[in-house]
Design a protein around this motif. Structure first.
Motif, PDB file in Angstrom:
ATOM      1  N   MET A  13     -81.694 128.131   2.381  1.00 39.88           N
ATOM      2  CA  MET A  13     -81.125 126.823   2.071  1.00 39.88           C
ATOM      3  C   MET A  13     -79.844 127.009   1.270  1.00 39.88           C
ATOM      4  N   ASN A  14     -78.847 126.217   1.580  1.00 45.24           N
ATOM      5  CA  ASN A  14     -77.554 126.294   0.920  1.00 45.24           C
ATOM      6  C   ASN A  14     -77.637 125.585  -0.433  1.00 45.24           C
ATOM      7  N   THR A  15     -77.375 126.313  -1.511  1.00 48.94           N
ATOM      8  CA  THR A  15     -77.455 125.717  -2.846  1.00 48.94           C
ATOM      9  C   THR A  15     -76.114 125.141  -3.291  1.00 48.94           C
ATOM     10  N   LEU A  16     -75.051 125.409  -2.542  1.00 48.51           N
ATOM     11  CA  LEU A  16     -73.753 124.843  -2.878  1.00 48.51           C
ATOM     12  C   LEU A  16     -73.737 123.372  -2.509  1.00 48.51           C
ATOM     13  N   THR A  17     -73.066 122.569  -3.309  1.00 56.15           N
ATOM     14  CA  THR A  17     -72.977 121.142  -3.007  1.00 56.15           C
ATOM     15  C   THR A  17     -71.552 120.651  -3.206  1.00 56.15           C
ATOM     16  N   ALA A  18     -71.172 119.715  -2.368  1.00 53.68           N
ATOM     17  CA  ALA A  18     -69.849 119.115  -2.475  1.00 53.68           C
ATOM     18  C   ALA A  18     -69.986 117.604  -2.652  1.00 53.68           C
ATOM     19  N   ALA A  19     -71.077 117.166  -3.222  1.00 54.97           N
ATOM     20  CA  ALA A  19     -71.347 115.741  -3.402  1.00 54.97           C
ATOM     21  C   ALA A  19     -70.188 115.053  -4.108  1.00 54.97           C
ATOM     22  N   ASN A  20     -69.970 113.824  -3.706  1.00 58.75           N
ATOM     23  CA  ASN A  20     -68.947 112.948  -4.274  1.00 58.75           C
ATOM     24  C   ASN A  20     -67.517 113.382  -3.976  1.00 58.75           C
ATOM     25  N   LYS A  21     -67.331 114.265  -3.030  1.00 60.95           N
ATOM     26  CA  LYS A  21     -65.995 114.599  -2.547  1.00 60.95           C
ATOM     27  C   LYS A  21     -65.619 113.563  -1.495  1.00 60.95           C
ATOM     28  N   THR A  22     -64.328 113.420  -1.221  1.00 62.02           N
ATOM     29  CA  THR A  22     -63.868 112.433  -0.252  1.00 62.02           C
ATOM     30  C   THR A  22     -63.227 113.131   0.943  1.00 62.02           C
ATOM     31  N   ILE A  23     -63.694 112.748   2.128  1.00 64.75           N
ATOM     32  CA  ILE A  23     -63.211 113.296   3.379  1.00 64.75           C
ATOM     33  C   ILE A  23     -62.455 112.200   4.127  1.00 64.75           C
ATOM     34  N   LEU A  24     -61.260 112.514   4.590  1.00 68.47           N
ATOM     35  CA  LEU A  24     -60.506 111.639   5.471  1.00 68.47           C
ATOM     36  C   LEU A  24     -60.849 112.053   6.895  1.00 68.47           C
ATOM     37  N   VAL A  25     -61.441 111.139   7.671  1.00 70.14           N
ATOM     38  CA  VAL A  25     -61.814 111.420   9.054  1.00 70.14           C
ATOM     39  C   VAL A  25     -60.871 110.642   9.966  1.00 70.14           C
ATOM     40  N   ILE A  26     -60.184 111.380  10.845  1.00 68.45           N
ATOM     41  CA  ILE A  26     -59.290 110.745  11.813  1.00 68.45           C
ATOM     42  C   ILE A  26     -59.814 111.094  13.201  1.00 68.45           C
ATOM     43  N   GLU A  27     -60.408 110.098  13.854  1.00 72.40           N
ATOM     44  CA  GLU A  27     -61.068 110.265  15.157  1.00 72.40           C
ATOM     45  C   GLU A  27     -60.837 109.003  15.964  1.00 72.40           C
ATOM     46  N   ASP A  28     -60.358 109.134  17.197  1.00 72.67           N
ATOM     47  CA  ASP A  28     -60.037 107.960  18.008  1.00 72.67           C
ATOM     48  C   ASP A  28     -61.249 107.301  18.649  1.00 72.67           C
ATOM     49  N   ASP A  29     -62.309 108.035  18.879  1.00 74.19           N
ATOM     50  CA  ASP A  29     -63.508 107.493  19.509  1.00 74.19           C
ATOM     51  C   ASP A  29     -64.325 106.754  18.453  1.00 74.19           C
ATOM     52  N   ASN A  30     -64.389 105.433  18.575  1.00 69.04           N
ATOM     53  CA  ASN A  30     -65.026 104.601  17.556  1.00 69.04           C
ATOM     54  C   ASN A  30     -66.503 104.931  17.362  1.00 69.04           C
ATOM     55  N   ALA A  31     -67.232 105.147  18.454  1.00 71.06           N
ATOM     56  CA  ALA A  31     -68.657 105.469  18.339  1.00 71.06           C
ATOM     57  C   ALA A  31     -68.853 106.808  17.634  1.00 71.06           C
ATOM     58  N   LEU A  32     -68.059 107.803  18.008  1.00 68.34           N
ATOM     59  CA  LEU A  32     -68.152 109.114  17.378  1.00 68.34           C
ATOM     60  C   LEU A  32     -67.734 109.040  15.908  1.00 68.34           C
ATOM     61  N   LEU A  33     -66.733 108.232  15.620  1.00 73.05           N
ATOM     62  CA  LEU A  33     -66.297 108.047  14.233  1.00 73.05           C
ATOM     63  C   LEU A  33     -67.448 107.525  13.378  1.00 73.05           C
ATOM     64  N   GLY A  34     -68.219 106.592  13.912  1.00 71.70           N
ATOM     65  CA  GLY A  34     -69.371 106.060  13.180  1.00 71.70           C
ATOM     66  C   GLY A  34     -70.434 107.115  12.941  1.00 71.70           C
ATOM     67  N   ILE A  35     -70.700 107.943  13.943  1.00 69.65           N
ATOM     68  CA  ILE A  35     -71.701 109.005  13.811  1.00 69.65           C
ATOM     69  C   ILE A  35     -71.255 110.040  12.777  1.00 69.65           C
ATOM     70  N   ILE A  36     -69.981 110.432  12.840  1.00 73.81           N
ATOM     71  CA  ILE A  36     -69.436 111.401  11.880  1.00 73.81           C
ATOM     72  C   ILE A  36     -69.540 110.841  10.467  1.00 73.81           C
ATOM     73  N   THR A  37     -69.143 109.591  10.312  1.00 75.77           N
ATOM     74  CA  THR A  37     -69.177 108.935   8.999  1.00 75.77           C
ATOM     75  C   THR A  37     -70.603 108.917   8.443  1.00 75.77           C
ATOM     76  N   ASP A  38     -71.567 108.546   9.281  1.00 79.60           N
ATOM     77  CA  ASP A  38     -72.969 108.523   8.839  1.00 79.60           C
ATOM     78  C   ASP A  38     -73.438 109.909   8.408  1.00 79.60           C
ATOM     79  N   LYS A  39     -73.079 110.923   9.161  1.00 80.66           N
ATOM     80  CA  LYS A  39     -73.508 112.292   8.857  1.00 80.66           C
ATOM     81  C   LYS A  39     -72.881 112.768   7.542  1.00 80.66           C
ATOM     82  N   LEU A  40     -71.612 112.454   7.319  1.00 77.22           N
ATOM     83  CA  LEU A  40     -70.948 112.840   6.072  1.00 77.22           C
ATOM     84  C   LEU A  40     -71.534 112.086   4.880  1.00 77.22           C
TER      85      LEU A  40
END
Length: 155
Positions: free
Chosen positions: A1-28
């Motif tokens: 198990m990975n003990t490193l954490t990046a909680a509360n960091k901010t990711i800018l996601v640029i993706e043209d496919d709206n459905a995929l953008l939603g899935i990526i956002t949920d996963k992040l």
């Protein structure tokens, strides 16, 4: 198990496919990462999802772009698709990002694309991205884990 954490960091996601953008956002979000999303380069730099093609780039437009960049929350990493809505693609985004200097030029960029073109991948490597992923060859969770690990190591 990975003990490193990046909680509360901010990711800018640029993706043209709206459905995929939603899935990526949920996963992040599930990884406790904050997400700012867009479907085009223009949406990031001007706040407009699709600029009319007749829009001229003027000194006022450039000043507005710089003001918008500085108004965004701190961005810790970028998840970037190559093909985007509008005239600009992922390479255009990175060129604009690095041209503004400062912290924007050192943000790690993770390109996640369907394009396996070796010349395209080479161009991305030359302009300094952190990693290039082919969507068909990588699971979403693995990419998110890689980003989390990279961000945690920056701390």
């Amino acid at each position: 198990m990975n003990t490193l954490t990046a909680a509360n960091k901010t990711i800018l996601v640029i993706e043209d496919d709206n459905a995929l953008l939603g899935i990526i956002t949920d996963k992040l979000h599930a990884s406790q990462l904050n997400v700012i999303s867009a479907r085009s380069v223009d949406e990031i730099f001007t706040g407009v999802a699709e600029e009319p093609q007749a829009t001229l780039r003027t000194a006022d437009n450039i000043l507005t772009t710089l003001e918008r960049l500085h108004a965004l929350p701190h961005i810790d990493a970028v998840w970037l698709d190559h093909n985007l809505i509008g005239e600009d693609d992922g390479i255009d985004f990175i060129v604009k990002l690095k041209a503004n200097g400062g912290n924007w030029s050192t943000i790690p960029v993770f390109v996640v694309s369907n394009s396996a073109n070796p010349d395209l991948i080479k161009t991305y490597a030359e302009i300094g991205i952190s990693h290039y992923y082919l969507k068909a060859e990588h699971r979403l969770g693995d990419i998110v884990n890689d980003i989390n690990t990279a961000l945690a190591l920056q701390q």
